[in-house]
Design a protein around this motif. Sequence first.
Motif, PDB file in Angstrom:
ATOM      1  N   ARG A 192       0.857  -1.187   0.000  1.00  0.00           N
ATOM      2  CA  ARG A 192       0.000   0.000   0.000  1.00  0.00           C
ATOM      3  C   ARG A 192       0.894   1.238   0.000  1.00  0.00           C
ATOM      4  N   SER A 193       0.708   2.081  -0.984  1.00  0.00           N
ATOM      5  CA  SER A 193       1.557   3.256  -1.116  1.00  0.00           C
ATOM      6  C   SER A 193       0.816   4.328  -1.892  1.00  0.00           C
ATOM      7  N   LYS A 194       1.141   5.564  -1.598  1.00  0.00           N
ATOM      8  CA  LYS A 194       0.580   6.685  -2.355  1.00  0.00           C
ATOM      9  C   LYS A 194       1.493   7.098  -3.500  1.00  0.00           C
ATOM     10  N   GLU A 195       2.563   6.352  -3.695  1.00  0.00           N
ATOM     11  CA  GLU A 195       3.508   6.652  -4.758  1.00  0.00           C
ATOM     12  C   GLU A 195       3.228   5.790  -5.994  1.00  0.00           C
ATOM     13  N   PRO A 196       3.471   6.325  -7.193  1.00  0.00           N
ATOM     14  CA  PRO A 196       3.328   5.498  -8.407  1.00  0.00           C
ATOM     15  C   PRO A 196       4.362   4.384  -8.391  1.00  0.00           C
ATOM     16  N   ARG A 197       3.964   3.212  -8.900  1.00  0.00           N
ATOM     17  CA  ARG A 197       4.876   2.068  -8.831  1.00  0.00           C
ATOM     18  C   ARG A 197       4.524   1.021  -9.864  1.00  0.00           C
ATOM     19  N   VAL A 198       5.538   0.258 -10.270  1.00  0.00           N
ATOM     20  CA  VAL A 198       5.358  -0.883 -11.160  1.00  0.00           C
ATOM     21  C   VAL A 198       4.992  -2.090 -10.300  1.00  0.00           C
ATOM     22  N   ILE A 199       3.982  -2.859 -10.713  1.00  0.00           N
ATOM     23  CA  ILE A 199       3.564  -4.033  -9.942  1.00  0.00           C
ATOM     24  C   ILE A 199       3.720  -5.322 -10.742  1.00  0.00           C
ATOM     25  N   THR A 208      -4.089   8.945  -8.965  1.00  0.00           N
ATOM     26  CA  THR A 208      -4.484  10.087  -9.781  1.00  0.00           C
ATOM     27  C   THR A 208      -4.461  11.355  -8.949  1.00  0.00           C
ATOM     28  N   ASN A 209      -4.349  12.491  -9.599  1.00  0.00           N
ATOM     29  CA  ASN A 209      -4.368  13.780  -8.922  1.00  0.00           C
ATOM     30  C   ASN A 209      -4.995  14.786  -9.880  1.00  0.00           C
ATOM     31  N   GLU A 210      -6.317  14.729  -9.972  1.00  0.00           N
ATOM     32  CA  GLU A 210      -7.025  15.579 -10.918  1.00  0.00           C
ATOM     33  C   GLU A 210      -6.880  17.060 -10.561  1.00  0.00           C
ATOM     34  N   GLU A 211      -6.835  17.355  -9.252  1.00  0.00           N
ATOM     35  CA  GLU A 211      -6.720  18.760  -8.847  1.00  0.00           C
ATOM     36  C   GLU A 211      -5.387  19.357  -9.301  1.00  0.00           C
ATOM     37  N   LEU A 212      -4.309  18.580  -9.160  1.00  0.00           N
ATOM     38  CA  LEU A 212      -3.009  19.077  -9.611  1.00  0.00           C
ATOM     39  C   LEU A 212      -3.011  19.286 -11.122  1.00  0.00           C
ATOM     40  N   ALA A 213      -3.615  18.344 -11.842  1.00  0.00           N
ATOM     41  CA  ALA A 213      -3.708  18.511 -13.298  1.00  0.00           C
ATOM     42  C   ALA A 213      -4.510  19.765 -13.643  1.00  0.00           C
ATOM     43  N   MET A 214      -5.592  20.003 -12.906  1.00  0.00           N
ATOM     44  CA  MET A 214      -6.394  21.202 -13.135  1.00  0.00           C
ATOM     45  C   MET A 214      -5.588  22.469 -12.856  1.00  0.00           C
ATOM     46  N   ALA A 215      -4.784  22.439 -11.786  1.00  0.00           N
ATOM     47  CA  ALA A 215      -3.967  23.617 -11.453  1.00  0.00           C
ATOM     48  C   ALA A 215      -2.969  23.909 -12.566  1.00  0.00           C
TER      49      ALA A 215
END
Length: 395
Positions: free
Chosen positions: A358-365, A379-386
Amino acid sequence: MTTPILLLNAGSSSIKYQVIDADDEDVLASGIIQRIGDESGTIDHTVDGQTFHETRGFPNHGRALTVLVKMFDEHGPALTSVRAVGHRIVHGGSFFNSTTVLTDEVLDRLREVSPLAPLHNPPGLAGVEAAMRSLPDVPHVAIFDTAFFSTLPAEAYTYAIPRELAAEHGIRKYGFHGTSHSYVSRKVAEVLGEPYESFDQIVCHLGNGASISAVRGGEAVEASMGLTPLAGLVMGTRSGDVDPGLHAFLARRLGMSIDDIDTLLNKKSGMLGLSGVTDFRDINELIAEGDADARLALDVYTHRLLSYIGSYIAVLGGVKAITFTAGVGENNPGLRAAIADRLAFLGVTLDAAANDTRSKEPRVISGPDSAITLLVVPTNEELAMARETKEAIGA
């Protein structure tokens, strides 16, 4: 130098918001207003790790925005520092294929396309209008869920109905969750250390609303959602794909109205209709208790997702990466393992330890020998919107 941007995501009875500094990408504040139109609405405003809560009536979006401004005045950060306001708009129709500064003309166009998203665009526009009254001295920008999918080829977005009817009323596949698909697909390129335009990929946005996209060389070429966000995958309360004849069957057999059928398919179907619950934690608990309906619900969900992945691999002629994102995609290792197992015939292997982490970081599985790279990318839609808002105002 800083570029604080207020981001608003207005729903029919809620407004989610964040203030993000678009330069260093720090979150300066966040919050949510819930139960707009109710006498017992709530607002939770978080700044510097502290959350301020109020319960009060919000008769409409205008009143909700007034209280939101008051929370910023009392608890910070000061909205006078905000350089722009970015608004999530679900449907841009065929008029808008990129982030757009809001003007009276743009608002008129958005009202024209509201019938294409009657559950989403009207409250979104109500939020826009209220925000423009509350914060009149900064530019307001619309970020469209449909924009990322404006690159779909005609063979993908065209429905096999009379062409004159489709042209007159804008009936076509539009695709949704585009901000998330754009952000995640670009993040995949960063994780893999490859140019965004150099490979093909599939993104699975699996939340209460769920969608999947095929991205060829940095451009979307297929999407599961269609004219509306109802089409495609099985979702929390939405059916996803059904036989179009179901509407006529329900009307003739049960006397249901169009509104009744729309409510049934959007709010009473999906995982809720199949199992009685929408949260996958509850579904897994029911399965552990031997609940056959929950087991079937998960099997239907997995089958539909697998079917779309398979068809998109064919559309793309093979893929380098398949990515899972959003609430279910990021937090359900069992589902990801089931998909990997069903794709084993293509040479897909799973790194079980990485998948279970469990992690909040992007990772290869996926395993090091996997023919297709599997990833989890929050995902981080708010950051993309900013980022898009900053670019639109030329900051």
